[in-house]
Design a protein around this motif. Structure first.
Motif, PDB file in Angstrom:
ATOM      1  N   GLN A 217       9.002  -7.289  13.646  1.00 30.37           N
ATOM      2  CA  GLN A 217       7.927  -6.800  14.508  1.00 30.37           C
ATOM      3  C   GLN A 217       7.473  -7.903  15.448  1.00 30.37           C
ATOM      4  OE1 GLN A 217       4.238  -5.512  12.589  1.00 30.37           O
ATOM      5  NE2 GLN A 217       4.495  -3.556  13.605  1.00 30.37           N
TER       6      GLN A 217
ATOM      7  N   TRP B 103       0.003   4.890  11.466  1.00 31.84           N
ATOM      8  CA  TRP B 103       0.431   3.488  11.369  1.00 31.84           C
ATOM      9  C   TRP B 103       1.739   3.347  10.605  1.00 31.84           C
ATOM     10  CZ3 TRP B 103       0.870  -0.779  13.559  1.00 31.84           C
ATOM     11  CH2 TRP B 103       1.281  -1.931  12.877  1.00 31.84           C
ATOM     12  N   TYR B 104       1.889   4.015   9.499  1.00 35.23           N
ATOM     13  CA  TYR B 104       3.029   3.768   8.623  1.00 35.23           C
ATOM     14  C   TYR B 104       4.305   4.477   9.077  1.00 35.23           C
ATOM     15  CZ  TYR B 104      -0.860   2.256   5.809  1.00 35.23           C
ATOM     16  OH  TYR B 104      -1.993   1.631   5.369  1.00 35.23           O
TER      17      TYR B 104
ATOM     18  N   ASN C 111      -1.394  -3.903   2.906  1.00 37.96           N
ATOM     19  CA  ASN C 111      -2.669  -3.239   2.649  1.00 37.96           C
ATOM     20  C   ASN C 111      -2.939  -2.207   3.731  1.00 37.96           C
ATOM     21  OD1 ASN C 111      -3.515  -5.110   4.690  1.00 37.96           O
ATOM     22  ND2 ASN C 111      -3.753  -6.623   3.075  1.00 37.96           N
ATOM     23  N   GLN C 112      -4.119  -2.247   4.285  1.00 31.12           N
ATOM     24  CA  GLN C 112      -4.526  -1.134   5.127  1.00 31.12           C
ATOM     25  C   GLN C 112      -3.803  -1.154   6.459  1.00 31.12           C
ATOM     26  OE1 GLN C 112      -6.313  -3.764   4.447  1.00 31.12           O
ATOM     27  NE2 GLN C 112      -7.215  -4.571   6.299  1.00 31.12           N
ATOM     28  N   ALA C 113      -3.931  -0.062   7.149  1.00 29.72           N
ATOM     29  CA  ALA C 113      -3.316   0.073   8.467  1.00 29.72           C
ATOM     30  C   ALA C 113      -3.788  -1.041   9.387  1.00 29.72           C
ATOM     31  CB  ALA C 113      -3.688   1.430   9.069  1.00 29.72           C
ATOM     32  N   GLY C 114      -2.881  -1.501  10.190  1.00 26.74           N
ATOM     33  CA  GLY C 114      -3.212  -2.526  11.159  1.00 26.74           C
ATOM     34  C   GLY C 114      -2.618  -3.864  10.837  1.00 26.74           C
ATOM     35  N   THR C 115      -2.118  -4.027   9.652  1.00 28.57           N
ATOM     36  CA  THR C 115      -1.420  -5.264   9.335  1.00 28.57           C
ATOM     37  C   THR C 115       0.059  -5.093   9.636  1.00 28.57           C
ATOM     38  OG1 THR C 115      -1.234  -4.540   7.040  1.00 28.57           O
ATOM     39  CG2 THR C 115      -3.045  -5.990   7.591  1.00 28.57           C
ATOM     40  N   ALA C 116       0.703  -6.215   9.803  1.00 33.04           N
ATOM     41  CA  ALA C 116       2.095  -6.184  10.219  1.00 33.04           C
ATOM     42  C   ALA C 116       2.949  -5.422   9.220  1.00 33.04           C
ATOM     43  CB  ALA C 116       2.611  -7.593  10.394  1.00 33.04           C
ATOM     44  N   LEU C 117       3.843  -4.609   9.754  1.00 34.30           N
ATOM     45  CA  LEU C 117       4.778  -3.853   8.938  1.00 34.30           C
ATOM     46  C   LEU C 117       6.028  -4.694   8.749  1.00 34.30           C
ATOM     47  CD1 LEU C 117       4.893  -0.982   7.717  1.00 34.30           C
ATOM     48  CD2 LEU C 117       6.070  -0.265   9.779  1.00 34.30           C
ATOM     49  N   ILE C 118       6.454  -4.863   7.507  1.00 34.74           N
ATOM     50  CA  ILE C 118       7.609  -5.712   7.211  1.00 34.74           C
ATOM     51  C   ILE C 118       8.785  -4.843   6.799  1.00 34.74           C
ATOM     52  CG2 ILE C 118       8.481  -7.663   5.885  1.00 34.74           C
ATOM     53  CD1 ILE C 118       6.081  -8.353   7.613  1.00 34.74           C
TER      54      ILE C 118
ATOM     55  N   SER D   5       0.839  -1.195   0.000  1.00 34.94           N
ATOM     56  CA  SER D   5       0.000   0.000   0.000  1.00 34.94           C
ATOM     57  C   SER D   5       0.875   1.246   0.000  1.00 34.94           C
ATOM     58  CB  SER D   5      -0.917   0.015   1.215  1.00 34.94           C
ATOM     59  OG  SER D   5      -0.155   0.053   2.409  1.00 34.94           O
ATOM     60  N   ASN D   6       1.991   1.174   0.677  1.00 29.34           N
ATOM     61  CA  ASN D   6       2.975   2.248   0.638  1.00 29.34           C
ATOM     62  C   ASN D   6       4.301   1.713   1.138  1.00 29.34           C
ATOM     63  OD1 ASN D   6       3.141   2.433   3.552  1.00 29.34           O
ATOM     64  ND2 ASN D   6       1.189   3.483   3.476  1.00 29.34           N
TER      65      ASN D   6
ATOM     66  N   MET E  91      -3.153  -1.073  17.853  1.00 35.12           N
ATOM     67  CA  MET E  91      -3.806  -0.018  17.091  1.00 35.12           C
ATOM     68  C   MET E  91      -4.524   0.983  18.000  1.00 35.12           C
ATOM     69  SD  MET E  91      -5.198  -1.983  13.743  1.00 35.12           S
ATOM     70  CE  MET E  91      -5.653  -0.427  12.980  1.00 35.12           C
TER      71      MET E  91
END
Lengths: 112, 111
Positions: free
Chosen positions: B45, B97-98, A94-101, A30-31, B50
């Motif tokens: 992680q 989040w990001y 995808n959207q916020a809340g999924t694990a960041l890799i 997603s980004n 959240m």
């Protein structure tokens, strides 16, 4: 599982040379974000790319996000000794809340 | 000053002795995470949150617990530490989040 691969693992350059690190994801992101970690320090946020094909610049640093949103690169023009450190990319599928890799990082050393 | 704080910064302990690493942020961020950093493995992680009372597993949650009773705090708990949990731990918070803002790190050694 989902992976974010980053190459090269290490890069040594002479001051004034250019440097590029590449990040590739097994899935569409997603980004993507880029971070820099100085030796003995903590990761520091540099930039976020969101759009397909996006290019952003910060002084001598140029960041690109691929058209398919599965790869990214960081290019440093005319490196300086202050650029020393490890550069990480990080993505989320995808959207916020999924694990960041996070990618495993590219460690840059610069000799003057 | 906007910051993420962690305590302790350094800790040497023995196998099986329960410990807690605290993390606090003053930016009113909803999202908080814990990472461990190991040579050759990069940042992985452990858990993320959240919001208050909402937590979920990251890539490597085994052997760790977290809680989020208040928005600003996100402690990491090792109920029975083992030597393979020797690592550098980072707490991070984010408003979207990001974009992660990392704390200074906690270097943990389990003997």
């Amino acid at each position: 599982g989902q992976q974010v691969m980053q190459i090269p693992q290490y890069q040594h350059v002479q001051e004034g040379e250019d440097f590029t690190t590449y990040c590739n994801s097994s899935t569409t992101l997603s980004n993507i974000q880029w971070y820099k970690q100085r030796p003995g320090g903590h990761p520091v946020f540099l930039i976020q790319l969101v759009k397909s094909g996006e290019v952003k610049k910060q002084k001598r640093l140029t960041f690109q996000f691929g058209e398919a949103k599965k790869n990214s690169s960081l290019h440093i023009t005319a490196t300086q000794t202050t650029d020393v450190g490890t550069y990480f990319c990080a993505g989320s599928p995808n959207q916020a809340g999924t694990a960041l890799i996070f990618g495993k990082g590219t460690t840059l050393s610069v000799s003057s | 000053e906007a910051q993420v704080t962690q305590n302790p910064r350094y800790l040497i302990t023995v196998t099986g002795k329960k410990l807690t690493v605290t993390c606090s942020q003053n930016m009113n961020h909803e999202y908080m995470s814990w990472y461990r950093q190991d040579p050759g493995l990069g940042l992985r992680q452990i858990y993320y949150s959240m919001n208050v009372e909402v937590t979920d597993k990251g890539d490597v949650p085994e052997g760790y617990k977290v809680s989020r009773k208040e928005k600003r705090n996100f402690p990491l708990i090792l109920e029975s530490p083992s030597p393979n949990q020797t690592s550098l731990y980072f707490c991070a918070s984010s408003g979207d989040w990001y974009t992660q803002y990392f704390g200074p790190g906690t270097r943990l050694t389990v003997l």
